[in-house]
Design a protein around this motif. Structure first.
Motif, short mmCIF file in Angstrom:
data_model
loop_
_atom_site.label_atom_id
_atom_site.label_comp_id
_atom_site.label_asym_id
_atom_site.label_seq_id
_atom_site.Cartn_x
_atom_site.Cartn_y
_atom_site.Cartn_z
N ILE A 1 9.93 -0.62 1.25
CA ILE A 1 10.03 -1.78 0.37
C ILE A 1 10.95 -1.34 -0.76
CG2 ILE A 1 8.79 -3.18 -1.32
CD1 ILE A 1 6.41 -3.16 0.53
N PRO A 2 11.94 -2.14 -1.13
CA PRO A 2 12.88 -1.71 -2.17
C PRO A 2 12.14 -1.28 -3.43
CG PRO A 2 13.56 -3.79 -1.20
CD PRO A 2 12.22 -3.48 -0.63
N LEU A 3 12.59 -0.16 -3.97
CA LEU A 3 11.93 0.40 -5.14
C LEU A 3 12.19 -0.50 -6.34
CD1 LEU A 3 10.30 2.88 -5.63
CD2 LEU A 3 12.38 4.08 -6.29
N LYS A 4 11.08 -0.93 -6.99
CA LYS A 4 11.26 -1.77 -8.17
C LYS A 4 10.17 -1.45 -9.17
CE LYS A 4 11.54 -6.37 -8.63
NZ LYS A 4 11.28 -7.67 -8.01
N TYR A 5 10.59 -1.15 -10.38
CA TYR A 5 9.56 -0.89 -11.38
C TYR A 5 9.08 -2.23 -11.90
CZ TYR A 5 13.31 -1.99 -14.56
OH TYR A 5 14.32 -2.63 -15.20
N ILE B 1 3.17 5.97 -10.83
CA ILE B 1 3.85 5.87 -9.54
C ILE B 1 2.79 5.81 -8.45
CG2 ILE B 1 5.53 6.92 -7.98
CD1 ILE B 1 6.61 8.50 -10.35
N GLN B 2 2.84 4.79 -7.66
CA GLN B 2 1.91 4.69 -6.53
C GLN B 2 2.71 4.95 -5.25
OE1 GLN B 2 0.32 0.73 -6.63
NE2 GLN B 2 -0.86 1.09 -8.49
N VAL B 3 2.19 5.85 -4.45
CA VAL B 3 2.86 6.17 -3.19
C VAL B 3 1.89 5.90 -2.05
CG1 VAL B 3 4.24 7.88 -1.97
CG2 VAL B 3 3.92 8.10 -4.44
N ARG B 4 2.33 5.14 -1.07
CA ARG B 4 1.42 4.83 0.05
C ARG B 4 2.22 4.48 1.29
NH1 ARG B 4 -0.23 -0.82 -2.87
NH2 ARG B 4 -1.30 0.58 -4.30
N THR B 5 1.54 4.47 2.41
CA THR B 5 2.21 4.07 3.64
C THR B 5 2.22 2.56 3.74
OG1 THR B 5 0.25 3.98 5.00
CG2 THR B 5 1.33 6.12 4.83
N ILE B 6 3.01 2.08 4.63
CA ILE B 6 3.12 0.62 4.77
C ILE B 6 1.80 0.05 5.26
CG2 ILE B 6 3.98 0.55 7.17
CD1 ILE B 6 6.18 -1.38 6.06
N LEU B 7 1.02 0.86 6.00
CA LEU B 7 -0.30 0.41 6.45
C LEU B 7 -1.27 0.33 5.28
CD1 LEU B 7 -0.59 2.57 9.69
CD2 LEU B 7 -0.41 0.09 9.59
N GLN B 8 -1.24 1.39 4.47
CA GLN B 8 -2.11 1.38 3.28
C GLN B 8 -1.72 0.23 2.35
OE1 GLN B 8 -1.21 5.32 1.95
NE2 GLN B 8 -2.93 6.27 3.08
N GLY C 1 4.99 0.56 -14.00
CA GLY C 1 4.62 1.27 -12.78
C GLY C 1 5.65 1.02 -11.70
N LEU C 2 5.69 1.93 -10.73
CA LEU C 2 6.50 1.63 -9.57
C LEU C 2 5.77 2.05 -8.32
CD1 LEU C 2 8.68 4.44 -8.89
CD2 LEU C 2 9.18 3.64 -11.14
N ARG C 3 6.11 1.38 -7.25
CA ARG C 3 5.39 1.61 -6.02
C ARG C 3 6.38 1.99 -4.94
NH1 ARG C 3 2.40 -3.42 -5.10
NH2 ARG C 3 0.91 -2.55 -6.58
#
Lengths: 355, 314
Positions: free
Chosen positions: B32-36, B140-147, B67-69
């Motif tokens: 997903i495009p990075l966007k704060y 910063i939140q990092v997760r998989t597309i499933l999560q 935040g950014l995801r």
């Protein structure tokens, strides 16, 4: 001869004509300058040359017959490394020679292209001559917003190979005395057509001064033996091998065209996955990729009888025709049930004697 | 200021991840495009007052004002991003939550999973004309597309105290999280198998790129066409290909001229053109069959090698 690394240097385009009704020569229309082709056009030109001269077609290495003063070979040799002006002058002389050689009125006129360059690895100089008959065709193009169809006459060197003939004179080593160190290759679709050979003679004989190669009997026999060896060692089943050998007999003995190439046999009679290994095998055995004159005169008994072997000690001998029509051979399981260990032979004839 | 810091972090992090996964493309790596995103005032207030947490000074303590995801495909890739976050010189990072630790602590629970970091500016920096103060936080939140799918489903619903989710709703959500975790395992298996299958192609592509540079002196411009060519023609690249190709090219130096002449065409800027020549040399009949190139494209390769393209019908 593999015509790789072909680079074209100078190129002059003249036009020769059909003889007049009284059979007098109409003088050729000469060009006075060297053509300046775009990279794209040169690429297409090279493509035509390699298409015509490569192994899959019928280009033949000829026997050089005329090489004295005034011969075409000598004239061509004198064009290498000359000035552009001399090259143009010499090419005009070549055009005159072609006009002279076109004795019969039914020989059409055409475009005559004289070019030089280098070919092969390591590259050697060559002089090439093309006689190309012209065609007519259509072209669709845009005129502003409107699409228009134009009728074009005098197109030449289209992919239709039957419309051109090529003579390639290669100069491997000109320090040797003529004709050693020189080779002439001819591509002319007429040579390979049965009963059209006469139509080709004026070009290779009268004009280029060479004759059909005399090694036909030797090369034909070599081709036969090598191909048989290849089939025997191939991974084909016993039945497929027999079919392939059947085809080989027919190909060598019964086909009517005066010339053949090994590639023709591969493409027509071998399964597609064997075509490349077969070509590679012949290459390692140094069999020519160019065309060969079909001549079975020295093959003696080899074409008359076929011998099939069973185990170490049993032989069946028959003519290829009888083998095909009167004998059926099939693999059957042995008594202990092992597949394909025994052979059943059905002969549709009575036993008539013993030798 | 938060906005500038968010922009700065996302730009810096994109570059850092890009370096880690080179030569793959970051744009594809981030699913997903990075966007704060800056928290709106109402949302901030809601968080400060309605969560049952004591904030003494909500405005500076709430760490996700900006935040950014980052959403990736495989759980292994999360750790790549983590390394990029930890390795950056402009900020101090602290882990806020880690789903793997949470899994280890509560092995029987299947709940929201994500990796959260708070990064704070190490020193004052200027970005786009805005001064960013030391210690400015960004989550910063990092997760998989499933999560991510799970959190999209449950966010604003079952975690908000205004909605008291029924036990069966919670149960359904937990079931879906369990399934997501299992699916992630399968994804990883698929990936490993694919990588294993692609390894020979990758190796050949590497060889070709090196040889192309050395042979033609040109900079290759690999496009998806290169992969197509490698996939089709590599069946003729047998063991010892690297050495054989080098020998082949040494014997035919003129091919470099031909490639340079046609370098205006995309095809000839692909390193795999060397493999096309190689395959045609060794299997002139088989090589063009069912391949990605048309006869018009193939003919010049044959011509360069002094051969003729076999009739298409044959």
């Amino acid at each position: 001869m593999l015509f790789e690394n072909l680079s074209v240097g100078r190129l002059v385009v003249h036009e020769v004509f059909q003889r007049a009704t009284d059979r007098s020569i109409r003088p050729p229309a000469f060009a006075d300058a060297i053509e300046n082709l775009s990279a794209e056009a040169l690429g297409a030109f090279r493509l035509r040359m390699t298409d015509a001269l490569s192994g899959q077609t019928q280009s033949l290495q000829m026997q050089i017959l005329q090489y004295g003063a005034g011969s075409l070979l000598e004239l061509s040799e004198s064009l290498i490394n000359t000035s552009d002006a001399d090259f143009i002058t010499g090419s005009k002389e070549i055009a005159n020679k072609l006009a002279n050689a076109q004795l019969a009125r039914n020989i059409p006129g055409g475009i005559l292209i004289v070019f030089d360059g280098r070919v092969g690895v390591p590259a050697i100089p060559f002089v090439g001559i093309i006689k190309a008959e012209t065609q007519a065709g259509f072209r669709r193009s845009r005129d502003g917003s409107r699409a228009v169809v134009e009728f074009l006459q005098n197109i030449f060197l289209t992919p239709a190979t039957r419309l051109y003939k090529i003579g390639m004179m290669l100069f491997d080593d000109v320090s040797k005395s003529m004709p050693d160190g020189r080779r002439i290759f001819v591509f002319d679709s007429n040579i390979s057509l049965s009963n059209r050979e006469a139509a080709a003679a004026y070009f290779y004989d009268g004009f280029l001064g060479c004759g059909l190669p005399s090694d036909g009997p030797y090369e034909t026999a070599k081709f036969f033996d090598l191909t048989k060896e290849y089939i025997r060692k191939s991974g084909l089943s016993a039945e497929e091998k027999r079919d392939a050998v059947d085809s080989l007999y027919v190909f060598v003995k019964n086909e009517q065209e005066p010339t053949f190439t090994a590639d023709q046999f591969g493409c027509r009679y071998l399964p597609s996955e064997l075509q490349d290994p077969y070509a590679a095998f012949l290459e390692t055995k140094k069999f020519t990729p160019n065309a060969v004159i079909r001549d079975t005169s020295q093959m003696g008994n080899r074409l008359r009888r076929r011998r099939l072997k069973f185990g170490g000690d049993i032989e069946l001998s028959a003519s290829p025709e009888a083998l095909k029509d009167k004998v059926r051979i099939e693999a059957i399981p042995a008594e202990d049930g092992q597949e394909d260990r025994w052979t059943r032979i059905t002969i549709r004839e009575r036993l008539t004697g013993e030798q | 200021m938060y906005e500038a810091w968010g922009a700065f972090v996302s730009e810096t992090l994109t570059a850092a991840v890009g370096r880690q996964i080179h030569p793959a493309s970051v744009d594809l790596f981030f699913r997903i495009p990075l966007k704060y995103r800056c928290k709106e005032e109402p949302s901030l207030l809601a968080k400060a007052f309605h969560r049952n947490k004591p904030y003494a000074d909500p405005y500076s303590e709430i760490e996700d004002k900006v935040g950014l995801r980052i959403v990736v495909l495989f759980s292994e890739e999360i750790r790549i991003v983590e390394r990029a976050i930890q390795g950056c010189e402009y900020w101090n990072s602290s882990k806020a939550r880690d789903f793997e630790d949470e899994r280890a602590a509560k092995p029987f629970e299947f709940d929201y999973q994500s990796l959260h970091y708070i990064v704070r500016a190490k020193s004052a920096v200027g970005y786009n004309g805005v001064d960013i103060a030391v210690g400015t936080p960004c989550e910063i939140q990092v997760r998989t597309i499933l999560q991510h799918a799970y959190s999209e489903l449950t966010h604003d619903t079952i975690y908000k105290p205004s909605i008291q989710a029924e036990p069966d709703v919670k149960r359904a959500a937990a079931k879906s999280m369990a399934l997501i975790e299992a699916t992630d395992d399968y994804f990883s298996q698929v990936r490993q198998k694919l990588e294993l299958a692609q390894a020979p192609s990758k190796q050949i592509a590497g060889t070709l790129e090196r040889e192309y540079r050395a042979f033609t002196g040109l900079n290759p411009e690999s496009s998806p066409l290169n992969t197509l060519l490698v996939d089709h023609f590599r069946q003729w690249a047998k063991e010892g290909f690297e050495v054989d190709l080098a020998t082949f090219l040494r014997e035919k130096p003129f091919l470099a001229d031909r490639i340079r002449e046609r370098a205006s065409e995309l095809l000839y800027r692909q390193p795999a053109v060397l493999l096309v020549y190689w395959a045609i040399k060794h299997a002139p009949h088989q090589a063009p069959r069912n391949g990605p190139l048309t006869n018009e494209e193939l003919a010049p390769f044959y011509s360069d090698l002094g051969k003729r393209l076999p009739d298409a019908s044959a």
